[in-house]
Design a protein around this motif. Structure first.
Motif, PDB file in Angstrom:
ATOM      1  N   ALA A  86       8.960  -8.722 -14.780  1.00 50.70           N
ATOM      2  CA  ALA A  86       9.075  -7.949 -13.543  1.00 50.70           C
ATOM      3  C   ALA A  86       7.903  -6.981 -13.483  1.00 50.70           C
ATOM      4  N   THR A  87       7.116  -7.088 -12.444  1.00 54.11           N
ATOM      5  CA  THR A  87       5.967  -6.226 -12.246  1.00 54.11           C
ATOM      6  C   THR A  87       6.083  -5.603 -10.867  1.00 54.11           C
ATOM      7  N   SER A  88       5.744  -4.345 -10.774  1.00 55.97           N
ATOM      8  CA  SER A  88       5.766  -3.661  -9.484  1.00 55.97           C
ATOM      9  C   SER A  88       4.353  -3.570  -8.944  1.00 55.97           C
ATOM     10  N   TYR A  89       4.245  -3.689  -7.634  1.00 56.27           N
ATOM     11  CA  TYR A  89       2.943  -3.688  -6.982  1.00 56.27           C
ATOM     12  C   TYR A  89       2.909  -2.717  -5.804  1.00 56.27           C
ATOM     13  N   TYR A  90       1.704  -2.234  -5.517  1.00 57.12           N
ATOM     14  CA  TYR A  90       1.455  -1.462  -4.313  1.00 57.12           C
ATOM     15  C   TYR A  90       0.747  -2.366  -3.304  1.00 57.12           C
ATOM     16  N   THR A  91       1.098  -2.228  -2.058  1.00 63.38           N
ATOM     17  CA  THR A  91       0.343  -2.878  -0.993  1.00 63.38           C
ATOM     18  C   THR A  91      -0.818  -1.955  -0.621  1.00 63.38           C
ATOM     19  N   GLY A  92      -1.738  -2.471   0.171  1.00 64.63           N
ATOM     20  CA  GLY A  92      -2.829  -1.636   0.655  1.00 64.63           C
ATOM     21  C   GLY A  92      -2.295  -0.447   1.447  1.00 64.63           C
ATOM     22  N   ARG A  93      -1.288  -0.691   2.272  1.00 64.95           N
ATOM     23  CA  ARG A  93      -0.685   0.393   3.065  1.00 64.95           C
ATOM     24  C   ARG A  93      -0.063   1.434   2.138  1.00 64.95           C
ATOM     25  N   ASN A  94       0.602   0.993   1.069  1.00 64.95           N
ATOM     26  CA  ASN A  94       1.184   1.947   0.115  1.00 64.95           C
ATOM     27  C   ASN A  94       0.097   2.848  -0.466  1.00 64.95           C
ATOM     28  N   LEU A  95      -1.038   2.247  -0.838  1.00 65.46           N
ATOM     29  CA  LEU A  95      -2.128   3.028  -1.431  1.00 65.46           C
ATOM     30  C   LEU A  95      -2.746   3.980  -0.416  1.00 65.46           C
ATOM     31  N   MET A  96      -2.903   3.506   0.813  1.00 68.17           N
ATOM     32  CA  MET A  96      -3.459   4.382   1.851  1.00 68.17           C
ATOM     33  C   MET A  96      -2.545   5.584   2.094  1.00 68.17           C
ATOM     34  N   ASP A  97      -1.245   5.360   2.087  1.00 63.03           N
ATOM     35  CA  ASP A  97      -0.295   6.468   2.242  1.00 63.03           C
ATOM     36  C   ASP A  97      -0.311   7.379   1.017  1.00 63.03           C
ATOM     37  N   ARG A  98      -0.359   6.779  -0.163  1.00 57.74           N
ATOM     38  CA  ARG A  98      -0.313   7.540  -1.414  1.00 57.74           C
ATOM     39  C   ARG A  98      -1.488   8.522  -1.516  1.00 57.74           C
ATOM     40  N   TYR A  99      -2.699   8.036  -1.160  1.00 60.27           N
ATOM     41  CA  TYR A  99      -3.903   8.857  -1.311  1.00 60.27           C
ATOM     42  C   TYR A  99      -4.380   9.462   0.010  1.00 60.27           C
ATOM     43  N   GLN A 100      -3.665   9.192   1.088  1.00 59.30           N
ATOM     44  CA  GLN A 100      -4.042   9.675   2.421  1.00 59.30           C
ATOM     45  C   GLN A 100      -5.484   9.287   2.759  1.00 59.30           C
ATOM     46  N   ILE A 101      -5.756   7.982   2.658  1.00 56.47           N
ATOM     47  CA  ILE A 101      -7.076   7.434   2.931  1.00 56.47           C
ATOM     48  C   ILE A 101      -6.955   6.346   3.997  1.00 56.47           C
ATOM     49  N   THR A 102      -8.094   5.911   4.512  1.00 54.05           N
ATOM     50  CA  THR A 102      -8.130   4.823   5.487  1.00 54.05           C
ATOM     51  C   THR A 102      -8.388   3.499   4.775  1.00 54.05           C
ATOM     52  N   SER A 103      -8.240   2.412   5.509  1.00 53.36           N
ATOM     53  CA  SER A 103      -8.517   1.097   4.929  1.00 53.36           C
ATOM     54  C   SER A 103      -9.993   0.977   4.545  1.00 53.36           C
ATOM     55  N   THR A 104     -10.870   1.648   5.300  1.00 53.31           N
ATOM     56  CA  THR A 104     -12.299   1.634   4.973  1.00 53.31           C
ATOM     57  C   THR A 104     -12.552   2.287   3.616  1.00 53.31           C
ATOM     58  N   THR A 105     -11.896   3.407   3.372  1.00 46.97           N
ATOM     59  CA  THR A 105     -12.048   4.086   2.082  1.00 46.97           C
ATOM     60  C   THR A 105     -11.520   3.221   0.952  1.00 46.97           C
ATOM     61  N   LEU A 106     -10.379   2.572   1.159  1.00 44.95           N
ATOM     62  CA  LEU A 106      -9.832   1.683   0.134  1.00 44.95           C
ATOM     63  C   LEU A 106     -10.824   0.570  -0.184  1.00 44.95           C
ATOM     64  N   CYS A 107     -11.458   0.007   0.825  1.00 47.99           N
ATOM     65  CA  CYS A 107     -12.480  -1.036   0.605  1.00 47.99           C
ATOM     66  C   CYS A 107     -13.670  -0.477  -0.174  1.00 47.99           C
ATOM     67  N   ARG A 108     -14.079   0.734   0.162  1.00 49.88           N
ATOM     68  CA  ARG A 108     -15.202   1.357  -0.558  1.00 49.88           C
ATOM     69  C   ARG A 108     -14.852   1.581  -2.021  1.00 49.88           C
ATOM     70  N   TRP A 109     -13.631   2.037  -2.281  1.00 53.12           N
ATOM     71  CA  TRP A 109     -13.206   2.240  -3.665  1.00 53.12           C
ATOM     72  C   TRP A 109     -13.267   0.937  -4.447  1.00 53.12           C
ATOM     73  N   GLN A 110     -12.873  -0.156  -3.810  1.00 54.04           N
ATOM     74  CA  GLN A 110     -12.885  -1.450  -4.484  1.00 54.04           C
ATOM     75  C   GLN A 110     -14.313  -1.904  -4.796  1.00 54.04           C
ATOM     76  N   GLN A 111     -15.260  -1.535  -3.952  1.00 51.36           N
ATOM     77  CA  GLN A 111     -16.637  -1.995  -4.099  1.00 51.36           C
ATOM     78  C   GLN A 111     -17.493  -1.088  -4.973  1.00 51.36           C
ATOM     79  N   ASP A 112     -17.018   0.104  -5.296  1.00 49.75           N
ATOM     80  CA  ASP A 112     -17.791   1.069  -6.078  1.00 49.75           C
ATOM     81  C   ASP A 112     -17.460   0.926  -7.566  1.00 49.75           C
ATOM     82  N   PRO A 113     -18.367   0.332  -8.344  1.00 49.61           N
ATOM     83  CA  PRO A 113     -18.075   0.125  -9.770  1.00 49.61           C
ATOM     84  C   PRO A 113     -17.908   1.424 -10.555  1.00 49.61           C
TER      85      PRO A 113
END
Length: 82
Positions: A20-47
């Motif tokens: 059993a593994t728990s997961y966050y959706t993109g929307r969950n993460l955006m709500d958690r950190y109060q960020i936009t989908s663009t910021t989430l994409c930037r975080w993914q692309q920034d090593p």
């Protein structure tokens, strides 16, 4: 705003293996950190940020909760050392 964790059960080849593994959706993460989908994409692309890699579940990007929590702890430790 809710950052609820989505439960998901993985099965791997053997019918007796289940974890059993728990997961966050993109929307969950955006709500958690109060960020936009663009910021989430930037975080993914920034090593430099070392943001956890998503996995595809049912065609959706999902982030393992334990990876996200480990990332948060690592960032908190770095901020405390600075």
């Amino acid at each position: 705003m809710s950052s609820a964790i989505v439960p998901f059960v993985e099965t791997e080849g053997d019918a007796n293996f289940m974890s059993a593994t728990s997961y966050y959706t993109g929307r969950n993460l955006m709500d958690r950190y109060q960020i936009t989908s663009t910021t989430l994409c930037r975080w993914q692309q920034d090593p430099k940020l070392e943001f956890p890699e998503p996995v595809k579940l049912n065609g959706r990007n999902m982030w393992a909760a334990e990876d996200v929590h480990a990332w948060e702890r690592k960032r908190a430790t770095r901020r405390g050392a600075a």
